[in-house]
Design a protein around this motif. Structure first.
Motif, PDB file in Angstrom:
ATOM      1  N   CYS A 107       0.699  -1.330  -0.005  1.00 14.69           N
ATOM      2  CA  CYS A 107      -0.115   0.077  -0.075  1.00 14.69           C
ATOM      3  C   CYS A 107       0.959   1.126  -0.109  1.00 14.69           C
ATOM      4  CB  CYS A 107      -0.849  -0.318   1.191  1.00 14.69           C
ATOM      5  SG  CYS A 107      -0.309   0.168   2.651  1.00 14.69           S
ATOM      6  N   LYS A 108       0.346   2.176  -0.901  1.00 11.57           N
ATOM      7  CA  LYS A 108       1.006   3.509  -1.002  1.00 11.57           C
ATOM      8  C   LYS A 108      -0.033   4.516  -0.166  1.00 11.57           C
ATOM      9  CE  LYS A 108       4.368   1.695  -2.752  1.00 11.57           C
ATOM     10  NZ  LYS A 108       5.334   1.037  -1.906  1.00 11.57           N
ATOM     11  N   ARG A 151      13.628  13.136   8.354  1.00  6.62           N
ATOM     12  CA  ARG A 151      13.984  11.725   8.015  1.00  6.62           C
ATOM     13  C   ARG A 151      13.061  10.850   7.767  1.00  6.62           C
ATOM     14  NH1 ARG A 151      17.211   7.404  10.890  1.00  6.62           N
ATOM     15  NH2 ARG A 151      16.553   8.684  13.001  1.00  6.62           N
ATOM     16  N   ALA A 152      12.030  11.123   8.722  1.00 12.63           N
ATOM     17  CA  ALA A 152      10.721  10.160   8.411  1.00 12.63           C
ATOM     18  C   ALA A 152       9.998  10.453   7.028  1.00 12.63           C
ATOM     19  CB  ALA A 152       9.740  10.249   9.725  1.00 12.63           C
ATOM     20  N   ILE A 153       9.909  11.670   6.981  1.00 12.85           N
ATOM     21  CA  ILE A 153       9.386  12.054   5.474  1.00 12.85           C
ATOM     22  C   ILE A 153      10.147  11.591   4.592  1.00 12.85           C
ATOM     23  CG2 ILE A 153       9.013  13.928   4.028  1.00 12.85           C
ATOM     24  CD1 ILE A 153       8.009  15.679   6.445  1.00 12.85           C
ATOM     25  N   GLN A 154      11.500  11.634   4.595  1.00 12.45           N
ATOM     26  CA  GLN A 154      12.440  11.086   3.252  1.00 12.45           C
ATOM     27  C   GLN A 154      12.154   9.625   3.403  1.00 12.45           C
ATOM     28  OE1 GLN A 154      16.296  12.148   4.362  1.00 12.45           O
ATOM     29  NE2 GLN A 154      15.888  14.495   4.006  1.00 12.45           N
ATOM     30  N   VAL A 155      11.968   8.800   4.441  1.00  6.31           N
ATOM     31  CA  VAL A 155      12.054   7.460   4.470  1.00  6.31           C
ATOM     32  C   VAL A 155      10.627   7.136   3.763  1.00  6.31           C
ATOM     33  CG1 VAL A 155      11.854   5.303   6.017  1.00  6.31           C
ATOM     34  CG2 VAL A 155      13.588   7.139   6.408  1.00  6.31           C
ATOM     35  N   LEU A 156       9.550   7.630   4.125  1.00  2.00           N
ATOM     36  CA  LEU A 156       8.265   7.303   3.934  1.00  2.00           C
ATOM     37  C   LEU A 156       8.149   7.731   2.256  1.00  2.00           C
ATOM     38  CD1 LEU A 156       6.159   8.038   6.843  1.00  2.00           C
ATOM     39  CD2 LEU A 156       6.876   6.084   6.154  1.00  2.00           C
ATOM     40  N   HIS A 211       5.099   6.537  -0.427  1.00  2.00           N
ATOM     41  CA  HIS A 211       3.846   7.245   0.251  1.00  2.00           C
ATOM     42  C   HIS A 211       3.791   8.856   0.008  1.00  2.00           C
ATOM     43  CE1 HIS A 211       3.153   3.724   2.604  1.00  2.00           C
ATOM     44  NE2 HIS A 211       4.448   3.807   2.913  1.00  2.00           N
ATOM     45  N   ARG A 212       2.712   9.563  -0.332  1.00  2.00           N
ATOM     46  CA  ARG A 212       2.649  10.835  -0.583  1.00  2.00           C
ATOM     47  C   ARG A 212       2.534  11.620   0.659  1.00  2.00           C
ATOM     48  NH1 ARG A 212       0.516   7.180  -3.697  1.00  2.00           N
ATOM     49  NH2 ARG A 212      -1.392   7.137  -2.720  1.00  2.00           N
ATOM     50  N   ILE A 213       3.468  12.563   0.757  1.00  2.00           N
ATOM     51  CA  ILE A 213       3.335  13.533   2.170  1.00  2.00           C
ATOM     52  C   ILE A 213       3.192  14.832   1.823  1.00  2.00           C
ATOM     53  CG2 ILE A 213       4.409  13.834   4.302  1.00  2.00           C
ATOM     54  CD1 ILE A 213       5.849  11.280   3.744  1.00  2.00           C
ATOM     55  N   LEU A 243       1.625  12.793  11.758  1.00  2.00           N
ATOM     56  CA  LEU A 243       1.458  12.588  10.369  1.00  2.00           C
ATOM     57  C   LEU A 243      -0.065  11.862  10.183  1.00  2.00           C
ATOM     58  CD1 LEU A 243       4.969  10.988   9.419  1.00  2.00           C
ATOM     59  CD2 LEU A 243       3.881  13.302   8.528  1.00  2.00           C
ATOM     60  N   MET A 244      -0.680  12.169   9.632  1.00  2.00           N
ATOM     61  CA  MET A 244      -2.465  11.861   9.546  1.00  2.00           C
ATOM     62  C   MET A 244      -2.536  11.044   8.096  1.00  2.00           C
ATOM     63  SD  MET A 244      -5.878  13.600   9.428  1.00  2.00           S
ATOM     64  CE  MET A 244      -5.925  14.142   7.664  1.00  2.00           C
ATOM     65  N   VAL A 245      -2.704   9.711   8.100  1.00  2.00           N
ATOM     66  CA  VAL A 245      -3.160   9.112   7.108  1.00  2.00           C
ATOM     67  C   VAL A 245      -4.394   9.434   6.623  1.00  2.00           C
ATOM     68  CG1 VAL A 245      -3.626   6.728   6.109  1.00  2.00           C
ATOM     69  CG2 VAL A 245      -1.856   7.150   8.017  1.00  2.00           C
ATOM     70  N   LYS A 246      -4.410  10.143   5.283  1.00  2.00           N
ATOM     71  CA  LYS A 246      -5.610  10.279   4.550  1.00  2.00           C
ATOM     72  C   LYS A 246      -6.820   9.522   4.654  1.00  2.00           C
ATOM     73  CE  LYS A 246      -7.160  13.506   1.011  1.00  2.00           C
ATOM     74  NZ  LYS A 246      -8.419  12.906   0.538  1.00  2.00           N
ATOM     75  N   GLY A 247      -7.718   9.543   5.316  1.00  2.00           N
ATOM     76  CA  GLY A 247      -8.813   8.593   5.530  1.00  2.00           C
ATOM     77  C   GLY A 247     -10.225   9.107   4.703  1.00  2.00           C
ATOM     78  N   PRO A 248     -11.265   8.597   5.062  1.00  2.00           N
ATOM     79  CA  PRO A 248     -11.302   7.392   6.023  1.00  2.00           C
ATOM     80  C   PRO A 248     -11.065   5.969   5.430  1.00  2.00           C
ATOM     81  CG  PRO A 248     -13.500   8.091   5.091  1.00  2.00           C
ATOM     82  CD  PRO A 248     -12.611   8.958   4.524  1.00  2.00           C
ATOM     83  N   LEU A 249     -10.544   5.223   6.376  1.00  2.00           N
ATOM     84  CA  LEU A 249      -9.855   3.999   5.972  1.00  2.00           C
ATOM     85  C   LEU A 249     -11.194   2.615   6.422  1.00  2.00           C
ATOM     86  CD1 LEU A 249      -6.303   4.184   7.572  1.00  2.00           C
ATOM     87  CD2 LEU A 249      -7.015   4.529   5.141  1.00  2.00           C
ATOM     88  N   ALA A 250     -11.337   1.798   5.635  1.00  2.00           N
ATOM     89  CA  ALA A 250     -12.259   0.916   5.716  1.00  2.00           C
ATOM     90  C   ALA A 250     -11.520  -0.289   6.825  1.00  2.00           C
ATOM     91  CB  ALA A 250     -12.374  -0.151   4.753  1.00  2.00           C
ATOM     92  N   PHE A 251     -12.360  -0.559   7.787  1.00  2.00           N
ATOM     93  CA  PHE A 251     -11.717  -1.564   8.901  1.00  2.00           C
ATOM     94  C   PHE A 251     -11.034  -2.737   8.416  1.00  2.00           C
ATOM     95  CE2 PHE A 251     -14.301   0.812  11.845  1.00  2.00           C
ATOM     96  CZ  PHE A 251     -13.496   1.289  12.881  1.00  2.00           C
ATOM     97  N   SER A 252     -11.728  -3.237   7.079  1.00  2.00           N
ATOM     98  CA  SER A 252     -11.193  -4.314   6.356  1.00  2.00           C
ATOM     99  C   SER A 252      -9.831  -4.265   5.824  1.00  2.00           C
ATOM    100  CB  SER A 252     -12.137  -4.882   5.262  1.00  2.00           C
ATOM    101  OG  SER A 252     -12.169  -3.764   4.393  1.00  2.00           O
ATOM    102  N   LEU A 253      -9.331  -3.107   5.807  1.00  2.00           N
ATOM    103  CA  LEU A 253      -7.908  -2.903   5.005  1.00  2.00           C
ATOM    104  C   LEU A 253      -6.929  -3.387   6.282  1.00  2.00           C
ATOM    105  CD1 LEU A 253      -8.109   0.679   3.826  1.00  2.00           C
ATOM    106  CD2 LEU A 253      -8.434  -1.539   2.574  1.00  2.00           C
ATOM    107  N   THR A 254      -5.864  -3.921   5.619  1.00  2.00           N
ATOM    108  CA  THR A 254      -4.613  -4.374   6.364  1.00  2.00           C
ATOM    109  C   THR A 254      -3.433  -3.834   6.134  1.00  2.00           C
ATOM    110  OG1 THR A 254      -4.275  -6.581   5.230  1.00  2.00           O
ATOM    111  CG2 THR A 254      -5.977  -6.744   7.037  1.00  2.00           C
ATOM    112  N   GLY A 255      -2.562  -3.905   7.014  1.00  2.00           N
ATOM    113  CA  GLY A 255      -0.905  -3.414   6.805  1.00  2.00           C
ATOM    114  C   GLY A 255      -0.824  -1.966   6.733  1.00  2.00           C
TER     115      GLY A 255
END
Length: 129
Positions: A4-5, A115-120, A125-127, A67-79
């Motif tokens: 996942c990205k 550094r976290a932004i660079q790694v991700l 991942h898009r930040i 860092l907020m993951v853009k959601g909403p995310l379904a509960f069925s998503l994994t990883g």
């Protein structure tokens, strides 16, 4: 979710993680701010709130950025968290994670944010601010 990205948004405010006694009432200062999380367990009352609101003398660790993951995310998503946490752990970057009904939030220390932004970003991942 496999490979996942994710889209991540950097929240502006410095946050603090505070620890109060398990039977302490939730203090009013902890309720003000755009990002607040309150967790009570049999062992503690844990508060995540704007660092600027924490009075002196409160046991806390300041200097967290979110860092907020853009959601909403379904509960069925994994990883979801694994896709973020594993690359950061591999680079020695500590995290504090919070999940809500809609999404996940990943906190890193201010000193590690760039550094976290660079790694991700290298992981695809898009930040954005």
């Amino acid at each position: 979710m496999g490979n996942c990205k994710l889209d991540l948004i950097i929240l502006k405010e410095e946050l603090a993680v505070c620890r109060l006694q398990q039977d302490a009432p939730v203090p009013g200062w902890a309720l003000k701010g755009d990002f607040v999380s309150i967790t009570r367990t049999p062992d503690e009352l844990s508060l995540l709130c704007p660092a600027a609101r924490v009075p002196s003398g409160v046991k806390c660790e300041k200097g967290w950025r979110c860092l907020m993951v853009k959601g909403p995310l379904a509960f069925s998503l994994t990883g979801i968290l694994a896709a973020l946490v594993v690359p950061l752990a591999n680079q020695g970057i500590s995290i504090f994670a919070i999940s809500t009904f809609d999404t996940d939030y990943l906190l890193v220390k201010e000193k590690d944010l760039e550094r976290a932004i660079q790694v991700l970003s290298r992981e695809g991942h898009r930040i954005r601010p």
